[in-house]
Design an enzyme around this catalytic site. Structure first.
Site, mmCIF file in Angstrom:
data_model
loop_
_atom_site.group_PDB
_atom_site.id
_atom_site.type_symbol
_atom_site.label_atom_id
_atom_site.label_comp_id
_atom_site.label_asym_id
_atom_site.label_seq_id
_atom_site.Cartn_x
_atom_site.Cartn_y
_atom_site.Cartn_z
ATOM 1 N N VAL A 65 0.810 -1.232 0.000
ATOM 2 C CA VAL A 65 0.000 0.000 0.000
ATOM 3 C C VAL A 65 0.837 1.273 0.000
ATOM 4 O O VAL A 65 0.296 2.357 -0.224
ATOM 5 C CB VAL A 65 -0.993 0.065 1.198
ATOM 6 N N ASN A 91 -7.163 -1.381 5.418
ATOM 7 C CA ASN A 91 -6.898 -2.075 6.681
ATOM 8 C C ASN A 91 -5.420 -2.354 6.933
ATOM 9 O O ASN A 91 -5.006 -2.498 8.085
ATOM 10 C CB ASN A 91 -7.696 -3.396 6.664
ATOM 11 N N TYR A 157 2.888 5.081 16.104
ATOM 12 C CA TYR A 157 1.739 4.280 15.656
ATOM 13 C C TYR A 157 0.427 5.005 15.986
ATOM 14 O O TYR A 157 -0.465 5.135 15.141
ATOM 15 C CB TYR A 157 1.772 2.911 16.342
#
Ligand code: NAP
Length: 259
Positions: A65, A91, A157
């Site tokens: 991605v 996702n 994150y």
């Protein structure tokens, strides 16, 4: 009763494992044709084999991605295989741990690159096809970590997962005239290969912090994503749904202890 999604087509990035695979299975059980992606071909193939024979066809594409070219190829493949694209589940994600003082520019770039830029790239690549579908749906896998909670070691994150929510709010406005909705599912701690790698001690600690008394399953997230994909959810956009067994709710340790 929800209108059947039978015959619709979905892309699930990072659908080869974990939560993505759970989303793929839930969608395929509902008759949706699913194209799963991942960087590891053997995992993509294993997922496709495991989900064979479902009401919806499951196929795979090896793709990263972080590459806009790969994202465009995934969309073109889905349209070629199934004639249209109706649903995108952004996702794919990674969650390497690192304390702030140790984070290198590469560590930060990697997490932001996969989790945030990867979300934007697959949405960009799919816009024309989702517009053509007339009822496009985008479901982003964010997290409770970042948008709601913090956890030492996951500052980068958490930032990437919060960034996804910032993105969907404006995207929802830009996409509404095209009849495309974009929403996010915020999983708590869900049993996946990635979570198992965190170790039993981590999983026991998390279970103790969840009012429901268990870790989540990938089906818990798949069902939430499926709801956002329905026709009946067509008036919901730019929103976030926490799926965590109540983990973010307790005000204190006592609140959990008194159950
Ligand atoms: P996982 O079991 O490690 O699976 C991650 C998936 O993403 C794999 O299919 C992986 O395949 C793919 N992936 C990783 N980097 C990629 C890239 N650059 N391009 C394409 N695919 C890539 O992780 P998970 O637990 O299912 O996590 C999935 C999502 O849920 C992530 O966005 C994560 O942040 C979120 N989440 C998970 C939890 C949890 O408790 N598990 C909680 C909150 C949020 P390859 O490595 O082969 O590419």
């Amino acid at each position: 009763m929800f209108t059947s999604l039978q015959g619709r087509t979905a892309i699930v990035t990072g659908g080869s494992k974990g939560i993505g695979r759970g989303i793929a299975e839930t969608f395929a059980d509902a008759g949706v044709n699913v194209v799963v992606t991942g960087r590891t071909e053997s995992d993509v193939d294993a997922c496709v084999a495991a989900l064979a024979g479902k009401p919806g066809a499951v196929s795979g594409v090896k793709a990263d991605v972080t590459s806009q070219e790969d994202c465009r190829r995934v969309v073109a493949t889905a349209v070629e295989r199934h004639g249209a694209l109706d649903i995108v589940c952004a996702n794919a994600g990674i969650f390497p741990s690192g304390r702030i003082e140790d984070l290198t520019p590469d560590d930060i770039e990697e997490v932001i690159g996969v989790n945030f830029k990867g979300t934007v790239y697959i949405v960009q690549a799919a816009l024309a096809a989702l517009t053509d579908s007339g009822h496009g749906r985008i479901i982003v896998t964010s997290s409770i970590t970042g948008p709601i909670t913090g956890f030492p070691g996951w500052s980068h994150y958490g930032a990437s997962k919060a960034a996804q929510l910032g993105f969907i709010r404006t995207a929802a406005m830009e996409l509404a005239p095209k009849n495309i909705t974009i929403n996010a599912v915020l999983p708590g701690n869900i049993v996946t290969e990635g979570l198992i790698e965190m170790g039993q001690e981590y999983m026991d600690g998390m279970t103790a912090a969840i009012p429901a008394g268990r870790l989540g399953s990938v089906a818990d997230i798949g069902n939430a994503a499926l709801f956002f994909a329905t026709d009946e959810a067509g008036f919901i956009t730019g929103q976030s749904l926490v799926v965590d067994g109540g983990q973010v709710l307790p005000e204190s340790q006592e609140a959990i202890g008194e159950q």
